[in-house]
Design an enzyme around this catalytic site. Structure first.
Site, PDB file in Angstrom:
ATOM      1  N   ARG A  76       0.499  -0.984   0.540  1.00  0.00           N
ATOM      2  CA  ARG A  76      -0.114  -0.081   0.124  1.00  0.00           C
ATOM      3  C   ARG A  76       1.047   1.289   0.572  1.00  0.00           C
ATOM      4  O   ARG A  76       1.801   0.834   0.934  1.00  0.00           O
ATOM      5  CB  ARG A  76      -0.473  -0.043   1.531  1.00  0.00           C
ATOM      6  CG  ARG A  76      -1.630   1.397   1.317  1.00  0.00           C
ATOM      7  CD  ARG A  76      -3.073   1.100   0.351  1.00  0.00           C
ATOM      8  NE  ARG A  76      -4.072   1.828   0.697  1.00  0.00           N
ATOM      9  CZ  ARG A  76      -3.798   3.375   0.908  1.00  0.00           C
ATOM     10  NH1 ARG A  76      -2.875   4.121   0.651  1.00  0.00           N
ATOM     11  NH2 ARG A  76      -4.469   4.376   0.704  1.00  0.00           N
ATOM     12  N   GLU A  84     -11.408   4.796  -4.722  1.00  0.00           N
ATOM     13  CA  GLU A  84     -11.904   2.405  -4.765  1.00  0.00           C
ATOM     14  C   GLU A  84     -12.240   2.237  -6.031  1.00  0.00           C
ATOM     15  O   GLU A  84     -13.527   2.810  -6.848  1.00  0.00           O
ATOM     16  CB  GLU A  84     -12.459   2.235  -4.084  1.00  0.00           C
ATOM     17  CG  GLU A  84     -12.647   2.984  -2.366  1.00  0.00           C
ATOM     18  CD  GLU A  84     -11.339   2.145  -1.459  1.00  0.00           C
ATOM     19  OE1 GLU A  84     -10.954   0.582  -2.792  1.00  0.00           O
ATOM     20  OE2 GLU A  84     -10.296   2.210  -1.106  1.00  0.00           O
ATOM     21  N   ARG A 128      -1.093  -5.004   4.763  1.00  0.00           N
ATOM     22  CA  ARG A 128      -0.805  -4.691   3.130  1.00  0.00           C
ATOM     23  C   ARG A 128       0.901  -4.141   4.071  1.00  0.00           C
ATOM     24  O   ARG A 128       0.573  -2.980   4.563  1.00  0.00           O
ATOM     25  CB  ARG A 128      -0.938  -3.801   2.634  1.00  0.00           C
ATOM     26  CG  ARG A 128      -2.448  -4.479   2.125  1.00  0.00           C
ATOM     27  CD  ARG A 128      -3.409  -3.854   0.716  1.00  0.00           C
ATOM     28  NE  ARG A 128      -3.958  -2.331   2.065  1.00  0.00           N
ATOM     29  CZ  ARG A 128      -5.305  -1.796   1.747  1.00  0.00           C
ATOM     30  NH1 ARG A 128      -5.183  -1.260   0.463  1.00  0.00           N
ATOM     31  NH2 ARG A 128      -4.962  -0.680   2.627  1.00  0.00           N
TER      32      ARG A 128
END
Length: 191
Positions: A76, A84, A128
């Site tokens: 990330r 999104e 992540r």
């Protein structure tokens, strides 16, 4: 001995990481000191980046998967948020598909180098890895996406090394009406 240590220690990706993990080897090689990030240089990765790692795939505009020697890792990007485009519990947001496409365009067939930030957790709540990502030409991907209007600056837990640059890049993108800031796209509203 180094090969056995490399496997036994989870296959560190740099010689410095291997040497640092093996106290008995300090006489044979010197582990480099952690280099401070120069937040004024957005075109040259710091000397202590990890990689290069092949980009396996782009999940969305701010999340990628890279091939580390031992496992594919979800990464990330620190300091940014893109609209999104794949969240299973949320609708696709304005400019999400475009942000994902731009990240894919920049990373298709590429290798990248990574570096975390000591002010941030190593992993986010979804497991992540949190990193800055440098393109093969030396540019900081996090900055490129904000500059071009595909991402917004986002501070999650604490200030980070490139925060001021990303905020300035966002102000410039807003003023120029770039990407998601354009009245013809989202006008800055992504949800």
């Amino acid at each position: 001995m180094l090969v056995v240590a490399w496997i036994g220690l989870g296959r560190p990706t740099t010689m410095g990481a291997l040497v640092a993990a093996l106290p008995g080897l300090h006489g044979t090689a010197t582990a480099p000191a952690a280099a401070p990030v120069d937040p004024t240089d957005l075109t040259t990765p710091p000397v202590d980046v990890e990689g290069p790692f092949r980009v396996v795939r782009v999940v969305d505009g701010d999340t990628i998967v890279v091939a580390r020697p031992d496992v594919d890792t979800r990464v990330r990007l620190i300091g940014i948020d893109t609209p999104e485009s794949v969240a299973p519990d949320r609708p696709v947001e304005c400019f999400g598909p475009e942000a994902s496409a731009r990240t894919t365009e920049l990373l298709a067939g590429q290798t990248v180098t990574l570096r975390g930030d000591p002010t941030q957790e190593r992993l986010d709540q979804y497991g992540r890895e949190l990193d800055y990502v440098w393109l093969p030409d030396g540019r900081l991907l996090n900055h490129v996406l904000v500059t071009e209007g595909y991402a917004v600056e986002r501070t999650y837990a604490a200030p980070y090394a490139y925060q001021q640059h990303l905020r300035a890049a966002q102000q410039q993108a807003q003023a120029a009406g770039a990407g998601l800031w354009s009245a013809a796209t989202c006008g800055g509203a992504t949800d």
